[in-house]
Write an enzyme that holds these catalytic residues in place. Structure first.
Site, PDB file in Angstrom:
ATOM      1  N   ASP A  15       4.367   2.553   2.495  1.00  0.00           N
ATOM      2  CA  ASP A  15       4.148   3.962   2.159  1.00  0.00           C
ATOM      3  C   ASP A  15       3.529   4.705   3.341  1.00  0.00           C
ATOM      4  O   ASP A  15       3.390   5.931   3.322  1.00  0.00           O
ATOM      5  CB  ASP A  15       3.303   4.112   0.885  1.00  0.00           C
ATOM      6  CG  ASP A  15       1.946   3.451   0.981  1.00  0.00           C
ATOM      7  OD1 ASP A  15       1.670   2.772   1.993  1.00  0.00           O
ATOM      8  OD2 ASP A  15       1.143   3.620   0.035  1.00  0.00           O
ATOM      9  N   SER A  16       3.203   3.955   4.415  1.00  0.00           N
ATOM     10  CA  SER A  16       2.785   4.593   5.666  1.00  0.00           C
ATOM     11  C   SER A  16       3.872   5.532   6.180  1.00  0.00           C
ATOM     12  O   SER A  16       3.607   6.374   7.043  1.00  0.00           O
ATOM     13  CB  SER A  16       2.459   3.530   6.725  1.00  0.00           C
ATOM     14  OG  SER A  16       3.499   2.589   6.837  1.00  0.00           O
TER      15      SER A  16
ATOM     16  N   ASP B  50       6.568  -0.784  -0.630  1.00  0.00           N
ATOM     17  CA  ASP B  50       5.321  -0.356  -1.271  1.00  0.00           C
ATOM     18  C   ASP B  50       5.597   0.442  -2.527  1.00  0.00           C
ATOM     19  O   ASP B  50       6.456   1.334  -2.530  1.00  0.00           O
ATOM     20  CB  ASP B  50       4.538   0.570  -0.322  1.00  0.00           C
ATOM     21  CG  ASP B  50       3.423  -0.150   0.395  1.00  0.00           C
ATOM     22  OD1 ASP B  50       2.794  -1.034  -0.217  1.00  0.00           O
ATOM     23  OD2 ASP B  50       3.176   0.177   1.570  1.00  0.00           O
TER      24      ASP B  50
ATOM     25  N   LYS C  93       5.174  -4.265  -3.216  1.00  0.00           N
ATOM     26  CA  LYS C  93       3.766  -4.470  -2.868  1.00  0.00           C
ATOM     27  C   LYS C  93       2.949  -3.399  -3.562  1.00  0.00           C
ATOM     28  O   LYS C  93       3.367  -2.242  -3.607  1.00  0.00           O
ATOM     29  CB  LYS C  93       3.570  -4.382  -1.350  1.00  0.00           C
ATOM     30  CG  LYS C  93       2.109  -4.393  -0.912  1.00  0.00           C
ATOM     31  CD  LYS C  93       1.963  -4.708   0.555  1.00  0.00           C
ATOM     32  CE  LYS C  93       2.013  -3.520   1.482  1.00  0.00           C
ATOM     33  NZ  LYS C  93       0.999  -2.477   1.234  1.00  0.00           N
TER      34      LYS C  93
ATOM     35  N   GLU D 218      -1.288  -1.939  -4.184  1.00  0.00           N
ATOM     36  CA  GLU D 218      -2.654  -2.016  -3.672  1.00  0.00           C
ATOM     37  C   GLU D 218      -3.662  -2.284  -4.784  1.00  0.00           C
ATOM     38  O   GLU D 218      -3.550  -1.756  -5.880  1.00  0.00           O
ATOM     39  CB  GLU D 218      -3.019  -0.696  -2.968  1.00  0.00           C
ATOM     40  CG  GLU D 218      -2.198  -0.456  -1.712  1.00  0.00           C
ATOM     41  CD  GLU D 218      -2.637   0.776  -0.931  1.00  0.00           C
ATOM     42  OE1 GLU D 218      -3.651   1.415  -1.297  1.00  0.00           O
ATOM     43  OE2 GLU D 218      -1.942   1.099   0.056  1.00  0.00           O
TER      44      GLU D 218
ATOM     45  N   GLU E  83      -6.144  -5.953   4.729  1.00  0.00           N
ATOM     46  CA  GLU E  83      -6.203  -4.900   5.743  1.00  0.00           C
ATOM     47  C   GLU E  83      -7.646  -4.592   6.122  1.00  0.00           C
ATOM     48  O   GLU E  83      -8.483  -4.288   5.241  1.00  0.00           O
ATOM     49  CB  GLU E  83      -5.495  -3.634   5.216  1.00  0.00           C
ATOM     50  CG  GLU E  83      -5.500  -2.500   6.239  1.00  0.00           C
ATOM     51  CD  GLU E  83      -4.515  -1.384   5.938  1.00  0.00           C
ATOM     52  OE1 GLU E  83      -3.694  -1.514   4.999  1.00  0.00           O
ATOM     53  OE2 GLU E  83      -4.570  -0.361   6.647  1.00  0.00           O
TER      54      GLU E  83
HETATM   55  O1  KIV Z   1       2.186   1.037   4.351  1.00  0.00           O
HETATM   56  C1  KIV Z   1       1.951   0.212   5.243  1.00  0.00           C
HETATM   57  O2  KIV Z   1       2.370   0.351   6.408  1.00  0.00           O
HETATM   58  C2  KIV Z   1       1.129  -0.939   4.894  1.00  0.00           C
HETATM   59  C3  KIV Z   1       0.735  -1.858   6.006  1.00  0.00           C
HETATM   60  C4  KIV Z   1      -0.334  -1.241   6.826  1.00  0.00           C
HETATM   61  C5  KIV Z   1       0.325  -3.180   5.492  1.00  0.00           C
HETATM   62  O3  KIV Z   1       0.803  -1.113   3.769  1.00  0.00           O
END
Ligand code: KIV
Length: 263
Positions: free
Chosen positions: A43-44, A82, A111, A113, A180
């Site tokens: 989600d980055s 994510d 994934k 959180e 992280e």
């Molecule tokens: O969204 C992302 O890029 C992440 C990584 C930093 C693990 O969750």
């Protein structure tokens, strides 16, 4: 061909696991022909690609679009995607719908959180045949609660809580956990406690694998250089030079030249 069940094999043989984020088909096409073990459509992308100031702006539709693009570019790589901000806090039915959308877009696993309040959903997703990766430590979707992008897991109490949560995620069926920005010693302790692999970012060398944001490690924005990022290239200056040369050539009338057009 690599697949999500290989994570357990790699953990058992203590072979380190490499993971990189990716958001588009062009980059995915390059990653497809590398030895990278797994792609994360993080989600980055809300920050890196869309220019927002946090991952809170990522949506299921946004992540599904990027996942489909990455899948087209990298047909054989395992892809983890994510689950965006709050998409897994809308009750089992809506959360499962979000999982279905992301999986149909081309992911092999999701994934999500944090631990608290997510265990029932994780079990439900895993029971449905979808591998789940956990994410502890600095969890960027909770930036407002954490008060910024800071090192987590400091102090005995925080460390014990993190180890306990990692075990709960493992028991709920997670196949791996991203850690992280926690101290290296704590990341090592978590890794030793678990039978599933940990993937670290900003956690030192003793996790089962590493993940970096692909734009960061390629040096596409060299002004962004947190301690844990290594620039394996400096593409920002490569692109800058290439664009300047192109502009000069256009202005000088030397592009296009003989052989670069049809008579
Ligand atoms: O969204 C992302 O890029 C992440 C990584 C930093 C693990 O969750």
């Amino acid at each position: 061909m690599k697949a999500i069940p290989d994570f357990q094999k790699w953990r058992a043989s203590e072979r380190k696991i490499s993971m990189l984020t990716c958001y588009d088909a062009a980059t995915a096409r390059i990653l497809e022909n590398t030895s990278v073990d797994c792609i994360l459509v993080g989600d980055s992308c809300a920050m890196v690609v869309h220019g927002y100031d946090s991952t809170i702006h990522a949506t299921v539709e946004m992540l599904a679009t990027h996942t489909a693009a990455v899948r087209r570019g990298a047909p054989t790589k395992p892809i983890v995607v994510d689950m965006p901000f709050l998409s897994y806090r809308k009750g089992l039915e809506n959360s499962i719908q979000a999982v279905a959308t992301l999986m149909r877009a081309g992911a092999n696993a999701v994934k999500l959180e944090r631990c608290r309040g997510n265990l029932e959903l994780i079990e439900h997703i895993v029971d449905g045949g979808v591998p789940v990766m956990g994410h502890l430590g600095l969890t960027p979707q909770a930036v407002n609660e954490l008060g910024g992008y800071k090192l987590q897991g400091r102090g005995e109490h925080e460390a014990e809580r993190l180890i306990a949560e990692a075990k709960e995620l493992e028991d709920a069926g997670c196949f791996s956990i991203v850690l992280e920005c926690i101290p290296a010693g704590l990341a090592k302790a978590v890794t030793e406690e678990l039978a599933i692999p940990t993937i670290g970012i900003g956690c030192g060398p003793d996790t089962s694998g590493q993940v970096l944001v692909v734009n960061d490690m390629l040096g596409l924005d060299t002004s962004f250089k947190p301690k844990f990022v290594r620039h394996y290239a400096r593409l920002e200056s490569v692109v800058d030079k290439a664009v300047s040369s192109y502009c000069e050539d256009v202005v000088d009338g030397v592009f296009p030249a003989e052989g670069e057009f049809w008579d």
